[in-house]
Design an enzyme around this catalytic site. Structure first.
Site, mmCIF file in Angstrom:
data_model
loop_
_atom_site.group_PDB
_atom_site.id
_atom_site.type_symbol
_atom_site.label_atom_id
_atom_site.label_comp_id
_atom_site.label_asym_id
_atom_site.label_seq_id
_atom_site.Cartn_x
_atom_site.Cartn_y
_atom_site.Cartn_z
ATOM 1 N N CYS A 1 94.037 137.594 90.289
ATOM 2 C CA CYS A 1 93.775 137.843 91.707
ATOM 3 C C CYS A 1 94.894 137.278 92.586
ATOM 4 O O CYS A 1 95.975 137.850 92.636
ATOM 5 C CB CYS A 1 92.392 137.301 92.095
ATOM 6 S SG CYS A 1 91.824 137.912 93.682
ATOM 7 N N HIS B 1 88.801 138.531 87.860
ATOM 8 C CA HIS B 1 88.598 137.124 87.507
ATOM 9 C C HIS B 1 87.927 136.951 86.141
ATOM 10 O O HIS B 1 86.711 136.832 86.077
ATOM 11 C CB HIS B 1 87.706 136.454 88.557
ATOM 12 C CG HIS B 1 88.332 136.363 89.905
ATOM 13 N ND1 HIS B 1 89.203 135.361 90.253
ATOM 14 C CD2 HIS B 1 88.233 137.159 90.994
ATOM 15 C CE1 HIS B 1 89.610 135.535 91.495
ATOM 16 N NE2 HIS B 1 89.040 136.627 91.969
ATOM 17 N N GLU C 1 87.883 134.347 84.483
ATOM 18 C CA GLU C 1 87.357 132.974 84.392
ATOM 19 C C GLU C 1 85.925 132.874 84.907
ATOM 20 O O GLU C 1 85.269 131.856 84.725
ATOM 21 C CB GLU C 1 88.279 132.007 85.158
ATOM 22 C CG GLU C 1 88.183 132.031 86.679
ATOM 23 C CD GLU C 1 88.925 133.187 87.340
ATOM 24 O OE1 GLU C 1 89.347 134.117 86.616
ATOM 25 O OE2 GLU C 1 89.059 133.174 88.576
#
Lengths: 291, 185
Positions: B79, B169, B171
């Site tokens: 991002c 994302h 994560e």
């Protein structure tokens, strides 16, 4: 609100972590804030210190003014609505605000009910001065929490009190036996599931920022060391002698809150801080609004 | 193995948690002194690219990190991290590292109401969960850039030599396959 949308809203707050959200009242200030490293701006007509000074009823800002700020910057733009004023929130959602702050800084529109934030697609941040308030707001659909502090005073004492209170209550719940959690939920007037979450994870289920009274890089570092995940600065910046320099310094203080040498350098020569009102001089306790 | 995570602002803790769950050691980069420690890869996390780009320079980490990326340090940008890596940004005059020869568009899906979740194919991994939060996408790539994934026709994941750039994302999902892809570089 569908669960997936709520997750995305909580995750936007995660992206703001380690950052500073600054109050701005016009596009020029918004640009200064963005250039100084704000991770988001809060668009409002009057900063809290001026709201205090002006008295009267303070309401949601003019959508035109908010749109001007949305056009001026590329970072997320937040705006405040009054506690319980779901029509103001609907208007803010209609102009595609990135985050709504259901805020005690404005005059409350409802002295019993907060907004049912689960009915909205846009995310909400709410203030809290203890764990019960925080979990009640989360149960109503808030996807981010901030301490209430005492806005517009430049006095950090209340934000510290609220953060310490929350930390203390969280540690208490973590160390409880599981069979004590039911009663804790009753005491806090929140659902058992949220208490269980805190018991298991040792933290709030959403991001928690510090707000209300931050005026210096040292204030910001203090709040970060107490466990805040980021900082809102309201009147502290544009009520000070050199807003740009102070904003820059607070941003860096939030990133390197444990580097005392750097904090010393950042605190140098910032010009005059906002004058502030100390706790004993406050006539209106905004933190008492909306429990 | 130790992976450095840029920790000036944003969701860096989330990356550290994923790496720890894979048994990988991490290092936070907050200031120049942190660069003295050794590390084998770099993650540029989500957050605000304007803030991260500014702090990279002012905290004096920019030049050294750019040099290391150019010299082959494996890097994963998610991002805001993708924006830091991009050679050009179609709706912003400022670029940052500029080491990844792609053109990105910031906030390409609009404001927070435009944020979304998808599950799409990523080359070599099959379907992966993807969270897009005020995300950019890649409008154009130069020769030599491998396109790893598209969502709705837009490029959202690329690889170029030692660099992986993602609009989304990884994560925030429990899936560790993309982090594995990165540490395998």
């Amino acid at each position: 609100m569908e669960q997936r949308r709520y997750e995305l809203n909580k995750e936007l707050a995660q992206m703001l972590k380690g950052g500073v959200i600054m109050d701005v009242t016009n596009p020029q200030q918004a640009k200064i804030a963005e250039k100084a490293g704000a991770c988001a701006v809060m668009a409002l007509e009057r900063i809290p210190a001026d709201i205090r000074a002006a008295g009267g009823v303070s309401r949601m800002s003019d959508p035109k003014m908010i749109k001007g700020i949305q056009e001026a910057v590329s970072i997320p733009v937040m705006a405040k609505c009054r506690i319980g004023h779901f029509a103001e929130a609907q208007i803010l959602e209609a102009i595609e605000i990135d985050y709504i702050d259901e805020s005690e800084v404005l005059s409350p529109a409802d002295d019993v009910y907060h907004i049912d934030k689960t009915k909205f697609k846009v995310p909400f941040v709410c203030g809290a001065k203890d764990l019960g308030e925080a979990l009640r707001r989360i149960n109503e659909g808030a996807s981010m929490i901030r301490t209430k502090g005492e806005p517009g005073t430049g006095d950090i004492v209340q934000a510290v009190r609220h953060m310490r209170m929350m930390n203390r209550q969280i540690s208490r719940i973590v160390s409880m036996r599981e069979d004590e959690l039911f009663n804790e939920a009753k005491e806090l007037q929140v659902p058992y599931e949220l208490v269980l979450y805190v018991h298991e994870k040792g933290r709030l289920p959403v991001v928690n920022f510090a707000a209300g009274g931050v005026a210096t890089p040292a204030d910001a570092a203090l709040m970060m060391q107490l466990g805040a995940e980021g900082v809102f600065v309201g009147s502290g910046i544009f009520k000070s002698g050199d807003p740009e320099k102070r904003a820059n310094a607070i941003v860096k203080a939030v990133t390197n809150y444990n580097d005392y040498k750097m904090l010393a350098e950042l605190s140098e020569d910032l010009g005059e801080a906002m004058v502030g009102i100390n706790e004993q001089e406050i006539e209106l306790l905004m933190a008492e609004r909306g429990k | 193995m130790r992976i450095a995570v840029l920790a000036v602002q944003g969701a860096f803790v989330e990356h550290e948690k994923v790496l720890h769950s894979m048994g990988i050691d991490t290092l936070e980069l907050r200031k120049k002194k942190d660069l003295c420690n050794s590390f084998d890869g770099l993650i540029l996390p989500g957050g605000e690219s304007t803030v991260q780009g500014k702090l990279l320079k002012e905290l004096d980490m920019f030049d050294e990190l750019r040099e290391r990326i150019e010299n082959g340090l494996p890097v994963l940008g998610t991002c805001a991290g993708l924006i830091l890596l991009a050679e050009s940004i179609s709706n912003d005059d400022h670029t940052h590292f500029g080491t990844l020869p792609v053109k990105v568009k910031r906030n390409a899906y609009g404001r927070q109401l435009g944020s979304f979740f998808a599950q799409e194919e990523l080359k070599g991994l099959g379907r992966v969960p993807m969270k897009f939060i005020r995300a950019p996408y890649i409008e154009d790539v130069s020769e030599g850039v491998e396109i790893l994934s598209r969502v709705g026709g837009n490029i959202v994941a690329v690889r170029y030599k030692n660099q992986i750039g993602l609009s989304f994302h990884p994560e925030l999902c429990k899936d560790t396959r993309i982090h594995q892809l990165f540490v395998d570089i």
